[in-house]
Each structure stands twice: as C-alpha cells, then as structure tokens.
Design a protein around this motif. Sequence first.
Motif, mmCIF file in Angstrom:
data_model
loop_
_atom_site.group_PDB
_atom_site.id
_atom_site.type_symbol
_atom_site.label_atom_id
_atom_site.label_comp_id
_atom_site.label_asym_id
_atom_site.label_seq_id
_atom_site.Cartn_x
_atom_site.Cartn_y
_atom_site.Cartn_z
ATOM 1 N N VAL A 58 -26.778 -17.857 -34.994
ATOM 2 C CA VAL A 58 -27.165 -17.506 -36.352
ATOM 3 C C VAL A 58 -27.722 -16.092 -36.449
ATOM 4 O O VAL A 58 -28.369 -15.610 -35.511
ATOM 5 N N GLY A 118 -10.094 -12.572 -30.528
ATOM 6 C CA GLY A 118 -11.045 -13.688 -30.566
ATOM 7 C C GLY A 118 -12.481 -13.189 -30.505
ATOM 8 O O GLY A 118 -12.759 -12.116 -29.951
ATOM 9 N N VAL A 120 -14.782 -11.817 -32.631
ATOM 10 C CA VAL A 120 -15.237 -10.527 -33.164
ATOM 11 C C VAL A 120 -15.949 -10.716 -34.502
ATOM 12 O O VAL A 120 -16.366 -9.755 -35.134
ATOM 13 N N ASP A 146 -6.553 -20.084 -39.412
ATOM 14 C CA ASP A 146 -6.951 -20.271 -38.019
ATOM 15 C C ASP A 146 -6.884 -21.757 -37.651
ATOM 16 O O ASP A 146 -7.839 -22.500 -37.853
#
Length: 424
Positions: A58, A118, A120, A146
């Motif tokens: 987070v 992947g 990023v 995706d």
Amino acid sequence: MTEVQLQEFKLDPDSELRFEVESKNEKVVLEVKSGYAELFGTELVKGKPYEFHTGAKVAVFTWHGCTVELRGRTEVSYVAKETPMVVYLNVHAALEQQRVAAEQENTRGPVTMIVGPGDVGKSTLTRILLNYAVRMGRRPIYVDLDVGQGQISVPGTIGALLVERPASIEEGFSQQAPLVYHFGHKSPEENLELYNTIVSRLAEVVAERCENNKKETDSASTSGVIINTCGWIKHAGYKMLTHAAQAFEVDVILVLDNERLYNELKRDMPKFVKVVYLPKSGGVVERSTAARAEVRDARIREYFYGKRTPYYPHSFDVKFSDLKIYKVGAPSLPDSCMPLGMRAEDALTKLVAVQPSAALAHRLLAVTLAAGPDDDVLASNLAGLVTVTAVDMERQTLTILSPQPRPLPNTILLLSELQYMDNH
Ligand code: ATP
C-alpha cells in the motif's frame, strides 16, 4: 496474545507512506489523524479505520501533508519523498483537457492504454487515473485485458466496467454489471487467436456503448476509456498489444518504465496516437510467481465470498446429463489438412465438447449467455462463473459453487484452465 504495534507517521506534502502486510493472518489498520491523504487516487476519510490483510502493498500519498497512524504488524513501512505522482497528475490533467474538448465537439473522450513489463504499477496507475476522473464527475470505462490478474471478474477473463464512484479503499471498484468475456488461461500466450478475438469483441461492444451514451448529457462517452494490459511485451506479446491498440482505436498509450517498448510503439503506431513515457514508482513491489498465484487465488475467493462485504454463494448438484460443457480450441492441424477456406488458426477458437469426468474437480466454468453451441458463444458476454467443488462419478453429478441459486437450464459452460480449491 500478540502485541499490537502502533506507529505514527508525519508526512510532508508530496510524499507517501508505503507499507506491506506480509506475515500470515496479519491485519493492519490505517487511520488518517490530521490533514488529507489518498490511497491510489481514493481520498481517505479522516478518523476512519481502514483494514489491510496479508499480501497488501500500500501507498498513502498526500499532496498537502498529513499525520497517519498504523496499528498492527507491518513487514515494511517507510516514508518516501520521491514519487511520480505529480507526473501522473499531469497525465490526468491532459486527459481531462481532452474530455472537455470531446464535450465541446460532441466526440468521444480519450481512449488510453497503459502498457509496460510486469510489476511496474500498470494496475495501480489505471486505478489512480480512473479515480481522478470520477472525482472530477466523469464516468470513464475501465477495461482490464490482464487475464493473469482479472481484476474485473476473475483471472482467465477480460472485461469492462463503467466507473461511477472512486474505488473503495478495501474492495476496489464496485463490480456492478461488468461486461466479461471468457479466455480460460492465465496468459494470452496460451491461445493468442482466442485472446485477440475476445479483445476485438470487447472493443466493439465498448465502442457501441460509448456511441449509445452520446445522447445522454453527462455521457460516459466523453469520459473516455482506460485500459490496463498484461506485462507480456516482447515478440508475440508486442503484437498482442498493438492489436489491442488498434481494436480499441486508442488515442494515448502510456508506457511505464520501458524505453524499448516506448520506442517500438512510437515507430509503429499511427501519428495520431500519443505515446507517452512514464517513470514507475519506486514503491511498486515485485511479485514472485508464488505471490502472483496467491493473488489470483485470493481474487477468485473474493469473487465467490466477497472481501469486506461477505457474499453467500450457493452449492448444489447438477446431473452430468444436464450439463453442456465445452472448451475453446481444438488441436490445430496443418493448413494442408484443413477444409477449403479454413485456416489452421480457426481451430483455436472452435468449441470442443467436454465429457464430465473427475478431471473437472476444482475447475472454473464460465456461464455464457449464448443460446446454443452454434450461437456465437465467444462473442457472448458471461453471466458469471461457477466452480466445481466435487465430482461424483457413481451418481454422475457435479457439485457446483455459484454466486446464483441455480444456473439457467441449457446454459453453455466454458471450461477454464484455472482452478479454485474451495476450503472456505
Ligand atoms: P502486473 O505485472 O501484474 O501487470 P502491474 O504492473 O500492474 O503488475 P501493480 O499491480 O500496479 O503492477 O503493482 C504491483 C504491486 O505494487 C501491487 O501490490 C501494488 O499495490 C503495489 N504498489 C504499487 N504502487 C505502490 C507504491 N507507490 N507503494 C507501495 N506499493 C505499491
């Protein structure tokens, strides 16, 4: 009893608090004590506790400064002053200008596609831009291509959703009436022909809806579309991206953290497509294959059981004789063996009947809205998904877990490669 850890952080303007909850069965509660903060574009309410569980990664960002409290054990927690949020806000401002222009000229709003390798932060940027748009009173369409994550519906599907409210901090975007198509694998690589077919179909339906919405006053059509893609960007993966760009007639491509991809797209896209390079956030966490599998599993569990708000799925038996299960894709033959006028690739989008057997245990089945196998099944969006919790070969029945009380009779079910062990 485990001791509850309490941490307080004072954040300067333009900085973010990053934390991860990793240990099993941990829970961390976040509360803004003073000032203003947001989480991936959703404003946090001061004094309200928000819960995060195992696996959560987070960032709490503040434009003006704030004080935040964390209760519970975090694996990592630190304040970062370097973030790309100003750059992302500028992208939002540019899209907003295009929406204003679309309103004035009664044209469609910007169609934006987010690409990159992947891990990023593609999904995160998608969420931020959608949130900023709704906070301005827009109603953008969120498209997720995706299949590895499947944030609309479940992994192994692609879908679209009209976003009318910011994402809930704990539960993401409200999943009301999504448009979902079956793919059945966790990587487009498994069947590119099928992937491109359903991407084209989804693009067609999204364009139709935008066109129909044009008549409304605060139309979804001028708000535009934001498309999240998967991180497979080389060779056939690149072709798949350019196909999606063409199918959705994108206006803007945001390339996260990959100069090669940026240059290739600049070279290959028509001039009217704006290709923009963006830095990734230093906070994005790389995930191992095992961690990805866990996220996929959690996503499916959430689909059936809910996250914060619990859902109560139904479990019932269905006779083999009442089932019509198909998988997509017949073994492909060389062109020379194909009937006249058919390509070898056509086999990849053919429906093949599946006899119920013990091998169906724990597999997901997509419930289509198609009337029969001769109907255009792949072009029909899904009513939802069910999972097979048990197979009884003696009684010739399947036990099914479903969000709905009973599937419609005569429904065409499509077999997914994805599995879900229901040990709820
Ligand atoms: P994929 O390869 O699956 O497509 P992605 O590029 O979409 O991944 P994200 O899913 O957006 O990447 O981000 C990966 C993880 O990093 C997520 O768990 C996300 O919550 C976390 N994350 C993103 N930005 C930050 C940040 N600034 N600070 C901390 N964690 C972050």
